[in-house]
Design an enzyme around this catalytic site. Structure first.
Site, mmCIF file in Angstrom:
data_model
loop_
_atom_site.group_PDB
_atom_site.id
_atom_site.type_symbol
_atom_site.label_atom_id
_atom_site.label_comp_id
_atom_site.label_asym_id
_atom_site.label_seq_id
_atom_site.Cartn_x
_atom_site.Cartn_y
_atom_site.Cartn_z
ATOM 1 N N ASP A 252 0.850 -1.186 0.000
ATOM 2 C CA ASP A 252 0.000 0.000 0.000
ATOM 3 C C ASP A 252 0.881 1.230 0.000
ATOM 4 O OD1 ASP A 252 -2.246 -1.546 0.174
ATOM 5 O OD2 ASP A 252 -2.368 -1.421 2.347
ATOM 6 N N HIS B 153 2.275 3.015 3.339
ATOM 7 C CA HIS B 153 3.524 2.264 3.406
ATOM 8 C C HIS B 153 4.729 3.070 2.963
ATOM 9 C CE1 HIS B 153 2.457 -2.188 3.964
ATOM 10 N NE2 HIS B 153 1.453 -1.464 4.392
#
Ligand code: NAG
Ligand code: NAG
Ligand code: NAG
Ligand code: NAG
Length: 404
Positions: free
Chosen positions: A227, A250
């Site tokens: 992500d 992320h």
């Protein structure tokens, strides 16, 4: 009632405003091609017709512009906009909002993306509209690796410009820039809820000369699933990222690399970014047993606020810890990486993790003025280092395997 003269004057004003903002344009308003814009009626055919008309327009002095009017929401089935177009520049002016069908209602020829822009040179997509991928119907209850469909794909393009719009709830990757040269992405807002898996915000693949600037990104935070706020993947070079606020999500990643034949990423510069509450900060990740290289990569002027894994180089990437390759004979080589003027806090103790393979290792890894502390005052943090070579100066915590 306005007089005819006043009408003329109003039109004159509007034309002047449009002209001064973007140069002269020829407008292809989707409403004139049958779009309804009530958020329910499928407007994809109207958009196709407006696109075809704009793309085929022979305009010598003005720029064909597909115009999506404000204060309306256009429901679009999966749709492809194709080039080449006759004009060397074409505008896609998103003043209104776009909304996707839910997964079970997708119909169309291609299922890998909601909106595919293919083979278009000089595409400028801008405006203040909100583009809603309605991704929650795609998100599986558990992390999975079969990427669902992407939100928007820009594939095979030159001179792409994306500016100003908001992209929310992508089914998979929100924006994938693939096989493009010379792209500039700026002033976007990309948002997905924290529990959405596989919603990379911007993924750059096989592209050269891409700049991402001044954008706000918040995506999912399910651990071990991709992500990333920004992911720079195989075949990409001359990439510049700056002024990004990212989190949750992320972080900013190179890779993962090493699943293809020979994966190459080079000349990447990430500057002036803030990562807040992200699972990872800035990282380079490669799978074991891969081939190719990642080199000349710099991260400068990065601020971390309560980031879990602020700095990582990983040549053993295996996100779900299942079916990991166990091949120590080769790896994607990582070299000439600079982390400089980086500061902030982490919720973890291991704040720097340089894990390079036994066989290949990482070379010329440099850290300068990197200061990372714990979010808990007084709590010790440390760096982990395996087979990384290079130099660390003015850096805390200390990194044992690099030269001072
Ligand atoms: C740094 O990024 C912020 C937004 O995060 C932006 O306002 C500022 O202009 C940027 N500065 C430079 C030097 O790029
Ligand atoms: C490294 O990348 C930068 C762009 O980030 C580029 O300007 C520079 O020329 C590259 N250096 C080499 C040796 O290729
Ligand atoms: C990977 O290979 C090494 C050497 O052959 C072996 O010692 C190790 O147990 C293997 N690891 C896994 C997870 O299979
Ligand atoms: C550093 O990363 C490697 C590779 O993912 C991992 O095996 C190791 O546990 C990490 N080290 C620490 C101290 O977190």
């Amino acid at each position: 009632m306005l007089s005819a003269m006043e009408h003329l004057f109003t039109i004159f004003l509007i034309v002047c405003i449009a002209s001064s903002a973007m140069g002269a344009t020829t407008i292809f308003n989707v409403m004139n091609y049958g779009a309804v814009g009530n958020g329910r009626t499928d407007d994809s055919q109207a958009f196709s017709r407006a696109w075809t008309a704009a793309c085929q327009a022979q305009t010598s002095s003005s720029i064909p512009t597909v115009y999506i009017p404000q204060k309306r929401t256009f429901f679009l089935s999966p749709l492809q906009f194709s080039g080449p177009c006759k004009s060397s520049r074409i505008y896609f002016l998103v003043s209104g909002n776009l909304i996707a069908p839910i997964k079970t209602a997708w119909s169309g020829n291609h299922f890998d993306s909601w909106l595919l822009f293919y083979g278009i040179d000089g595409l400028v997509m801008k405006g203040k509209g909100v583009i809603d991928g309605r991704g929650s119907s795609w998100w599986p209850p558990k992390p999975c690796f079969n990427d669902p469909a992407h939100g928007m794909i820009f594939r095979r393009c030159n001179g792409l410009r994306l500016d100003g719009f908001t992209k929310i709830n992508g089914p998979g990757t929100h924006i994938l820039i693939m096989a493009c040269n010379d792209a500039l992405v700026s002033n976007l807002r990309i948002i997905a809820p924290g529990d959405s898996p596989n919603t990379d915000a911007i993924n750059i693949a096989s592209s050269k000369g891409v700049q991402i600037r001044n954008s706000f990104i918040a995506t999912g935070i399910i651990i071990h699933v991709g992500d990333d706020c920004i992911a720079i993947t195989a075949g990409s070079s001359d990439i510049s990222v700056s002024g990004i606020t990212c989190g949750p999500g992320h972080g900013i990643s190179i890779g993962s690399l090493g699943s293809g034949g020979s994966d190459v990423v080079e000349n990447v510069r990430v500057r002036n970014c803030t990562l807040k509450g992200t699972i990872t900060g800035v990282r380079i990740k490669t799978l074991q047993g891969g081939k190719g290289y990642a080199r000349n990569i710099s991260f400068e002027g990065i601020k971390f606020i309560a980031v879990d894994n602020p700095i990582q180089i990983e040549q053993f990437y295996c996100p779900l810890k299942v079916n990991c390759q166990n091949d120590t004979s080769s790896a994607v080589a990582i070299s000439d990486v600079l982390f400089s003027t980086i500061s902030g806090t982490s919720i973890a103790e291991n704040v720097i993790n340089l894990s390079c393979s036994q066989s290949v290792g990482c070379t010329n890894i440099r850290l300068d003025r990197v200061y990372i502390t714990s979010t808990v005052p007084g709590k010790k943090v440390y760096a982990n280092c395996f087979n990384a070579h290079g130099k660390a100066t003015r850096t805390k915590p200390a990194i044992k395997c690099l030269q001072p």
